[in-house]
Write an enzyme that holds these catalytic residues in place. Structure first.
Site, PDB file in Angstrom:
ATOM      1  N   TYR A 191     -18.310  10.761 -15.131  1.00  0.00           N
ATOM      2  CA  TYR A 191     -18.274  12.116 -16.141  1.00  0.00           C
ATOM      3  C   TYR A 191     -16.816  12.329 -16.840  1.00  0.00           C
ATOM      4  O   TYR A 191     -16.763  12.944 -17.533  1.00  0.00           O
ATOM      5  CB  TYR A 191     -18.608  13.268 -15.423  1.00  0.00           C
ATOM      6  CG  TYR A 191     -20.201  13.311 -14.636  1.00  0.00           C
ATOM      7  CD1 TYR A 191     -21.137  13.208 -15.707  1.00  0.00           C
ATOM      8  CD2 TYR A 191     -20.143  13.549 -13.331  1.00  0.00           C
ATOM      9  CE1 TYR A 191     -22.447  13.247 -14.922  1.00  0.00           C
ATOM     10  CE2 TYR A 191     -21.623  13.597 -12.637  1.00  0.00           C
ATOM     11  CZ  TYR A 191     -22.564  13.243 -13.627  1.00  0.00           C
ATOM     12  OH  TYR A 191     -23.499  13.490 -12.836  1.00  0.00           O
ATOM     13  N   HIS A 210      -7.729  -5.313  -7.983  1.00  0.00           N
ATOM     14  CA  HIS A 210      -7.418  -4.663  -6.889  1.00  0.00           C
ATOM     15  C   HIS A 210      -8.692  -4.591  -6.069  1.00  0.00           C
ATOM     16  O   HIS A 210      -9.551  -3.687  -6.197  1.00  0.00           O
ATOM     17  CB  HIS A 210      -6.977  -3.200  -7.095  1.00  0.00           C
ATOM     18  CG  HIS A 210      -6.340  -2.486  -5.967  1.00  0.00           C
ATOM     19  ND1 HIS A 210      -4.956  -2.937  -5.439  1.00  0.00           N
ATOM     20  CD2 HIS A 210      -6.834  -1.488  -5.282  1.00  0.00           C
ATOM     21  CE1 HIS A 210      -4.856  -1.857  -4.341  1.00  0.00           C
ATOM     22  NE2 HIS A 210      -5.978  -1.008  -4.335  1.00  0.00           N
ATOM     23  N   ARG A 250       0.770  -1.254  -0.054  1.00  0.00           N
ATOM     24  CA  ARG A 250       0.098  -0.153   0.057  1.00  0.00           C
ATOM     25  C   ARG A 250       0.776   1.395  -0.329  1.00  0.00           C
ATOM     26  O   ARG A 250       0.562   1.973  -0.892  1.00  0.00           O
ATOM     27  CB  ARG A 250      -0.745   0.163   1.258  1.00  0.00           C
ATOM     28  CG  ARG A 250      -2.210  -0.955   1.142  1.00  0.00           C
ATOM     29  CD  ARG A 250      -2.823  -0.842   2.358  1.00  0.00           C
ATOM     30  NE  ARG A 250      -3.443   0.381   2.858  1.00  0.00           N
ATOM     31  CZ  ARG A 250      -3.890   0.627   3.881  1.00  0.00           C
ATOM     32  NH1 ARG A 250      -4.106  -0.305   4.843  1.00  0.00           N
ATOM     33  NH2 ARG A 250      -4.238   2.017   4.356  1.00  0.00           N
TER      34      ARG A 250
END
Length: 752
Positions: free
Chosen positions: A127, A83, A37
């Site tokens: 969008y 993931h 991470r």
């Protein structure tokens, strides 16, 4: 406590100490955070989420010259295939890869609202659209040629790369930041052209020192530009140790408006500073009058940054004004460098510049060898097929006969003895060659095709010999790596659009500090402090006993005359002095503000006194038990909101030193007068005993001139004088005698 026996462990139950169980699980969590991470890989400079995003976009064929795809589709594929975490986190990571103000070389080409330098968040993924950018594609060149290891994805249905081939040193070029368990990383971005030059030098001189590499890497190159204000020695230490702090300033220039007027225009702000918050901070400095020389700030930015700063007076020096703004706002920041990375994807280490470059170059050599071996295998397979084709052309009639008349043509081809070119002994076809001959098109039987096959075979043999020599010779390998790095440098270096250095590096120049007091307009004010600690400043010198409105339940505590250029000293019962600027106090139109918002006075500490600071003056301070000393004005001035600790103990009073004697009275109404010279001058401490008390403590003290006696105001308003103080005169720390007749009942001196 129950005496029931502990149950025996079952198949799904194990008994172990709690400390060991927690320790093992916490260690597992820490390792997962560090490796999966927070910390980037030194080879490709990516964390797993970024690597998976780029790989998923490659699988979707989102090439830089291809069409865009919806970000929701991309983040969905990443989450579903590689993931298995929140899609919002994946989208945020992808959006950052597309932000040209966050990434020096964006890896993703975004279309739509991907956020801005003001700190606005990207639009929803439905969008926006995205595809790979050219640098992102360059990180995956050779991925289909077995250049890196692959591993199963989280559910074992697919495979994903452990690391990307990385055609350029992405870790240094784009930087990285993250917080793991017990460690963190913060690597600034650099200029690709400079980093590649350093790599080329390190290939040429493997034992080069970090100081030598800094002849190529000047320092960080932030995407938002700015000016790095550090000397060469600081930079050498940072890149040698992998840790340090760098000072980054905004870029500004002075614009002449004619007739002697000017304004300052900020064109670049420090890295990771949100422009909207920066302007809010500058506006706050103007509103609170903490920087009175600054009159106005305007944001005239369009696509480029343009922040206009107007001075209140044209007589101020622009460099001094910017120096004050650098200290008071994020126009100057400290970038903490911590080059903590994962070496070989496993071991976290704080690396120097040379170690990071070496990790990248060793990775490129491994990639080159793997690609060469992969290519050699492909060439060997193709040569096998070509040899079969050529044998078929030399024995074309027999091949056609077997195919036409045999029940099992493949077995017939394999059993036949064939004449091979350049080999007098007969040869046998392999199964791969036989299958290729059977699948040959009739069109390929023409003579021209045979010529082309022989030419292809000769070319492959030449390439094979080159690759064999490359694999066997380390010098040839580094030569090939240098050629590849030069190609990348030509493609993304300083001659390419956006490849030139953006951050200038200059030595720190000390500017004469701005005299703020000279910039404040000197005006009289009346400072009013309420019983509940609310403070305000009325314009002009108003009568100190004038009626003023207070909040319900509140009332007057003290009032004083001052000027806007004054520094006010607030003395708390915790023995700390706090500094207030008179020009920063709230105006008198309202009811004021709590003084505890202006200084860090604890809630359990009362306000003892408030007075204007005067240079060269001395003050008598005393604690409630009766200890005290004399302190100079220069020793009580505080520079921060937390104040300055001067008196150790519960403070009772602070009196201006004047005259030659001290009069003090205890809670037992006994008064003592002693010479002022008996008190020591100290900068901090507990002090000495003023008066001896059998019961109780000190009530009040005051400085006086012995020849003038002691005067106080009685309850009726009349003035009472005690001209002869011989009866109360004594040595310090003695008991004293009962106060004079008519002395106030509250045991406090009220000098006229």
């Amino acid at each position: 406590m129950s005496d029931d026996p502990i149950p025996e462990p079952t198949e799904n139950l194990s008994l172990e100490p709690l400390s060991r169980a927690i320790g093992e699980r916490y260690l597992t969590y820490a390792l997962s955070t560090i490796m999966n991470r927070a910390l980037p890989d030194a080879r490709d400079g990516l964390k797993p989420v970024h690597r998976r995003i780029l790989y998923a976009m490659r699988e979707l064929r989102l090439a830089p010259n291809g069409p865009f795809r919806k970000s929701a589709k991309i983040s969905g594929d990443v989450m579903g295939n590689y993931h298995p975490h929140g899609d919002s986190a994946i989208y945020d990571a992808m959006a950052r890869l597309a932000q040209d103000f966050a990434m020096r070389y964006p890896l993703v080409d975004g279309q739509g609202n991907f956020g801005n330098i003001d700190g606005d968040s990207p639009a929803a993924p439905r969008y926006t659209e995205a595809r790979l950018a050219s640098p992102g594609e360059a990180l995956m060149v050779g991925l289909a040629e077995d250049s890196v290891e692959f591993r199963p994805n989280y559910d074992g249905t697919l495979t994903e790369p452990v690391v990307l081939p990385a055609a350029f040193p992405n870790l240094l070029c784009n930087g990285s930041s993250g917080i793991a368990v017990g460690m963190a990383t913060n690597i600034p971005p650099h200029n690709l052209h400079e980093v590649v030059d350093a790599c080329l030098h390190l290939i040429k001189t493997p034992d080069a020192r970090d100081e030598t590499l800094l002849n190529f890497v000047q320092g960080p190159d932030f995407p938002t530009g700015g000016v790095l204000v550090e000397d060469a020695e600081t930079l050498r230490e940072v890149y040698r140790t992998g840790r340090g702090s760098l000072r980054l300033r905004a870029r500004w220039q002075q614009e002449d408006l004619g007739r002697g007027t000017w304004q300052i225009v900020v064109t670049e702000i420090p890295y990771q500073v949100q422009k909207s918050r920066l302007i809010e901070r500058l506006a706050e400095l103007i509103q609170t009058r903490k920087l009175p020389v600054l009159a106005d700030v305007r944001d005239e930015s369009a696509e480029d940054v343009r922040i206009v700063l107007e001075p209140r007076t044209r007589s101020v020096d622009p460099a001094q004004l910017m120096g004050a703004l650098f200290k008071a706002s994020d126009l100057e920041i400290r970038f903490g460098v911590n080059m903590n990375v994962l070496l070989d994807g496993r071991v976290p280490k704080v690396c120097s510049l040379k170690e990071m470059l070496r990790a990248f170059l060793d990775h490129r050599r491994d990639v080159l060898l793997r690609r060469s071996q992969f290519r050699l295998g492909k060439i060997a397979s193709r040569l096998e097929v070509l040899d079969g084709y050529i044998i078929a052309f030399l024995n074309l009639d027999r091949v056609i006969e077997i195919i036409r008349y045999d029940d099992d043509p493949k077995a017939g081809l394999l059993a036949e003895d064939w004449a091979a070119p350049g080999d007098p002994a007969p040869v046998h076809l392999t199964e791969v060659q036989a299958e290729a001959i059977l699948n040959m098109r009739l069109r390929a039987l023409r003579r021209l095709e045979e010529i082309e096959l022989r030419a292809e075979r000769d070319a492959l043999l030449a390439e094979q010999s080159e690759l064999v020599a490359l694999v066997a010779d380390e010098g040839l390998q580094w030569t090939r790596i240098k050629e590849e790095l030069r190609e990348v440098r030509d493609r993304f270096g300083k001659s390419a659009p956006g490849g030139a250095r953006r951050t200038d590096i200059s030595a720190r120049v000390d500017v004469q500090p701005l005299d703020m007091d000279s910039m404040i307009e000197r005006e009289p004010v009346t400072v009013i402090l309420s019983q509940m600690g609310w403070i305000r400043a009325l314009k002009g010198h108003q009568p100190l006993d004038a009626e003023v409105k207070f909040r319900d339940g509140d009332g007057p505590f003290m009032s004083l005359h001052a000027e806007t250029t004054d520094k006010l000293m607030l003395f708390g019962s915790n023995g700390r002095f706090y500094t207030l600027n008179a020009h920063e106090l709230p105006g008198g139109r309202g009811l004021g503000e709590p003084v505890r918002l202006l200084v860090d006075l604890p809630n359990d500490a009362a306000i003892v006194d408030l007075f204007p600071w005067r240079e060269g003056r001395k003050y008598l301070i005393a604690s409630r038990p009766g200890d005290g000393f004399i302190v100079n004005a220069g020793d009580i001035l505080a520079q921060t909101k937390s104040g300055k600790q001067v008196l150790n103990g519960e403070a009772l009073l602070c009196r201006k030193v004047e005259g030659d004697h001290v009069a003090c009275v205890g809670q037992n109404r006994k008064m003592l007068v002693f010479a002022l010279s008996e008190l020591p001058e100290m900068a901090r401490g507990k002090g000495v005993r003023l008066q001896k008390f059998k019961d109780g403590g000190l009530s009040d003290a005051v400085c006086l001139t012995l020849a003038e006696g002691l005067r106080w105001r009685e309850s009726g308003g009349r003035t009472r004088t005690e001209p002869d103080l011989t009866e109360w005169l004594g040595k310090r720390a003695t008991a004293g005698r009962m106060a004079p007749r008519g002395f106030p009942r509250d045991n406090r001196f009220d000098p006229v």
